[in-house]
Design a protein around this motif. Sequence first.
Motif, PDB file in Angstrom:
ATOM      1  N   VAL A  19       0.857  -1.105   0.156  1.00  0.00           N
ATOM      2  CA  VAL A  19      -0.144   0.011  -0.004  1.00  0.00           C
ATOM      3  C   VAL A  19       0.926   1.175   0.189  1.00  0.00           C
ATOM      4  CG1 VAL A  19      -1.752   1.448   1.526  1.00  0.00           C
ATOM      5  CG2 VAL A  19      -2.079  -1.224   1.047  1.00  0.00           C
ATOM      6  N   ALA A  20       1.836   1.206   1.015  1.00  0.00           N
ATOM      7  CA  ALA A  20       2.862   2.285   0.868  1.00  0.00           C
ATOM      8  C   ALA A  20       3.521   2.520  -0.514  1.00  0.00           C
ATOM      9  CB  ALA A  20       3.990   2.312   1.855  1.00  0.00           C
ATOM     10  N   GLN A  21       3.861   1.707  -1.155  1.00  0.00           N
ATOM     11  CA  GLN A  21       4.452   1.559  -2.282  1.00  0.00           C
ATOM     12  C   GLN A  21       3.587   2.230  -3.527  1.00  0.00           C
ATOM     13  OE1 GLN A  21       6.529  -1.770  -4.162  1.00  0.00           O
ATOM     14  NE2 GLN A  21       7.209  -0.716  -5.910  1.00  0.00           N
ATOM     15  N   ALA A  22       2.326   1.591  -3.591  1.00  0.00           N
ATOM     16  CA  ALA A  22       1.386   2.255  -4.439  1.00  0.00           C
ATOM     17  C   ALA A  22       1.101   3.675  -4.351  1.00  0.00           C
ATOM     18  CB  ALA A  22      -0.002   1.454  -4.061  1.00  0.00           C
ATOM     19  N   ALA A  23       1.159   4.096  -2.917  1.00  0.00           N
ATOM     20  CA  ALA A  23       0.849   5.604  -2.724  1.00  0.00           C
ATOM     21  C   ALA A  23       2.084   6.408  -3.139  1.00  0.00           C
ATOM     22  CB  ALA A  23       0.776   5.628  -1.129  1.00  0.00           C
ATOM     23  N   ASP A  24       3.274   5.734  -3.234  1.00  0.00           N
ATOM     24  CA  ASP A  24       4.500   6.426  -3.732  1.00  0.00           C
ATOM     25  C   ASP A  24       4.361   6.545  -5.022  1.00  0.00           C
ATOM     26  OD1 ASP A  24       5.400   6.592  -1.134  1.00  0.00           O
ATOM     27  OD2 ASP A  24       6.996   4.944  -1.474  1.00  0.00           O
ATOM     28  N   GLU A  25       3.732   5.419  -5.737  1.00  0.00           N
ATOM     29  CA  GLU A  25       3.938   5.887  -7.430  1.00  0.00           C
ATOM     30  C   GLU A  25       2.739   6.563  -7.780  1.00  0.00           C
ATOM     31  OE1 GLU A  25       6.470   4.755  -7.572  1.00  0.00           O
ATOM     32  OE2 GLU A  25       6.921   2.652  -6.738  1.00  0.00           O
ATOM     33  N   ALA A  27       1.954   9.231  -5.937  1.00  0.00           N
ATOM     34  CA  ALA A  27       2.404  10.723  -6.008  1.00  0.00           C
ATOM     35  C   ALA A  27       3.386  11.000  -7.051  1.00  0.00           C
ATOM     36  CB  ALA A  27       3.295  10.508  -4.447  1.00  0.00           C
ATOM     37  N   LEU A  28       4.168   9.771  -7.426  1.00  0.00           N
ATOM     38  CA  LEU A  28       5.360  10.043  -8.473  1.00  0.00           C
ATOM     39  C   LEU A  28       4.426  10.340  -9.726  1.00  0.00           C
ATOM     40  CD1 LEU A  28       8.016  10.045  -9.480  1.00  0.00           C
ATOM     41  CD2 LEU A  28       7.685   7.516 -10.069  1.00  0.00           C
ATOM     42  N   LYS A  32       4.966  13.924 -11.810  1.00  0.00           N
ATOM     43  CA  LYS A  32       5.495  13.967 -13.111  1.00  0.00           C
ATOM     44  C   LYS A  32       4.584  14.401 -14.301  1.00  0.00           C
ATOM     45  CE  LYS A  32       9.546  12.521 -12.194  1.00  0.00           C
ATOM     46  NZ  LYS A  32      11.028  13.457 -12.305  1.00  0.00           N
ATOM     47  N   GLY A  33       3.215  14.724 -13.896  1.00  0.00           N
ATOM     48  CA  GLY A  33       2.325  15.389 -14.657  1.00  0.00           C
ATOM     49  C   GLY A  33       1.397  14.469 -15.236  1.00  0.00           C
ATOM     50  N   CYS A  34       1.701  12.899 -14.732  1.00  0.00           N
ATOM     51  CA  CYS A  34       0.856  12.091 -15.487  1.00  0.00           C
ATOM     52  C   CYS A  34      -0.984  12.054 -15.515  1.00  0.00           C
ATOM     53  CB  CYS A  34       1.403  10.581 -15.338  1.00  0.00           C
ATOM     54  SG  CYS A  34       3.009  10.175 -15.209  1.00  0.00           S
ATOM     55  N   LEU A  35      -1.144  12.764 -14.321  1.00  0.00           N
ATOM     56  CA  LEU A  35      -2.452  12.783 -14.027  1.00  0.00           C
ATOM     57  C   LEU A  35      -3.200  14.039 -14.899  1.00  0.00           C
ATOM     58  CD1 LEU A  35      -2.394  11.886 -10.206  1.00  0.00           C
ATOM     59  CD2 LEU A  35      -2.919  10.470 -12.238  1.00  0.00           C
ATOM     60  N   ALA A  36      -2.159  14.962 -15.320  1.00  0.00           N
ATOM     61  CA  ALA A  36      -3.031  15.833 -16.469  1.00  0.00           C
ATOM     62  C   ALA A  36      -3.849  15.388 -17.624  1.00  0.00           C
ATOM     63  CB  ALA A  36      -1.933  16.925 -16.827  1.00  0.00           C
ATOM     64  N   CYS A  37      -3.356  14.086 -18.048  1.00  0.00           N
ATOM     65  CA  CYS A  37      -3.859  13.531 -19.139  1.00  0.00           C
ATOM     66  C   CYS A  37      -4.633  12.094 -18.902  1.00  0.00           C
ATOM     67  CB  CYS A  37      -2.779  13.429 -20.182  1.00  0.00           C
ATOM     68  SG  CYS A  37      -2.101  14.901 -20.870  1.00  0.00           S
ATOM     69  N   HIS A  38      -4.227  11.732 -17.818  1.00  0.00           N
ATOM     70  CA  HIS A  38      -4.654  10.258 -17.359  1.00  0.00           C
ATOM     71  C   HIS A  38      -5.390  10.272 -16.047  1.00  0.00           C
ATOM     72  CE1 HIS A  38      -2.427   8.291 -20.637  1.00  0.00           C
ATOM     73  NE2 HIS A  38      -1.506   8.864 -20.451  1.00  0.00           N
ATOM     74  N   LEU A  99       6.185   3.636 -12.665  1.00  0.00           N
ATOM     75  CA  LEU A  99       5.060   3.791 -12.987  1.00  0.00           C
ATOM     76  C   LEU A  99       4.281   3.058 -13.792  1.00  0.00           C
ATOM     77  CD1 LEU A  99       5.753   7.562 -14.125  1.00  0.00           C
ATOM     78  CD2 LEU A  99       4.339   6.986 -12.234  1.00  0.00           C
ATOM     79  N   VAL A 100       4.901   2.379 -14.500  1.00  0.00           N
ATOM     80  CA  VAL A 100       4.367   1.164 -15.284  1.00  0.00           C
ATOM     81  C   VAL A 100       3.758   0.034 -14.537  1.00  0.00           C
ATOM     82  CG1 VAL A 100       4.529  -0.304 -17.529  1.00  0.00           C
ATOM     83  CG2 VAL A 100       5.326   1.957 -17.640  1.00  0.00           C
ATOM     84  N   THR A 101       4.683  -0.399 -13.757  1.00  0.00           N
ATOM     85  CA  THR A 101       4.307  -1.492 -12.941  1.00  0.00           C
ATOM     86  C   THR A 101       3.208  -0.974 -11.940  1.00  0.00           C
ATOM     87  OG1 THR A 101       6.722  -1.964 -13.076  1.00  0.00           O
ATOM     88  CG2 THR A 101       5.365  -2.969 -11.132  1.00  0.00           C
ATOM     89  N   TRP A 102       3.286   0.038 -11.524  1.00  0.00           N
ATOM     90  CA  TRP A 102       2.140   0.753 -10.532  1.00  0.00           C
ATOM     91  C   TRP A 102       0.820   0.781 -11.516  1.00  0.00           C
ATOM     92  CZ3 TRP A 102      -0.254   5.650 -11.729  1.00  0.00           C
ATOM     93  CH2 TRP A 102      -1.212   6.087 -10.799  1.00  0.00           C
ATOM     94  N   LEU A 103       1.027   1.166 -12.614  1.00  0.00           N
ATOM     95  CA  LEU A 103      -0.124   0.946 -13.554  1.00  0.00           C
ATOM     96  C   LEU A 103      -0.776  -0.144 -13.693  1.00  0.00           C
ATOM     97  CD1 LEU A 103      -0.430   3.545 -16.845  1.00  0.00           C
ATOM     98  CD2 LEU A 103      -1.336   0.893 -16.626  1.00  0.00           C
TER      99      LEU A 103
END
Length: 113
Positions: A19-25, A27-28, A32-38, A99-103
């Motif tokens: 859970v902590a790692q998922a939260a870190d990713e 946040a990453l 990095k601006g990924c959530l602006a488009c996804h 990021l990809v592993t988290w996604l």
Amino acid sequence: MKAISVSLLVAAGLLSAGVAQAADESALAKQKGCLACHAPDKKVVGPAYGWIAKKYTAADTAKLAEKVQKGGGGVWAKQLGAAIPMPANNVTPDEAKRLVTWLLSLPKLDYPK
């Protein structure tokens, strides 16, 4: 009985670490601006993370990480109704892989018809 208690403690530790790692990713991705488009569950500019997670597997991690770094386009053009290419992103190879592993670990969603 003691062995069961120890096993439960280890399992709880592993779950909380995940859970902590998922939260870190997450946040990453935000940093990095990924959530602006996804978004996890709907189209923004690009496809929902859940759609990507359903389409690809862990075997595609390297290919997707390279797309995160270098950009790409055309794969989702038909589904999204536009061919807006994803720009290159300012991420390291390790960040792209994280990021990809988290996604890919996110809930897999069917593309809406």
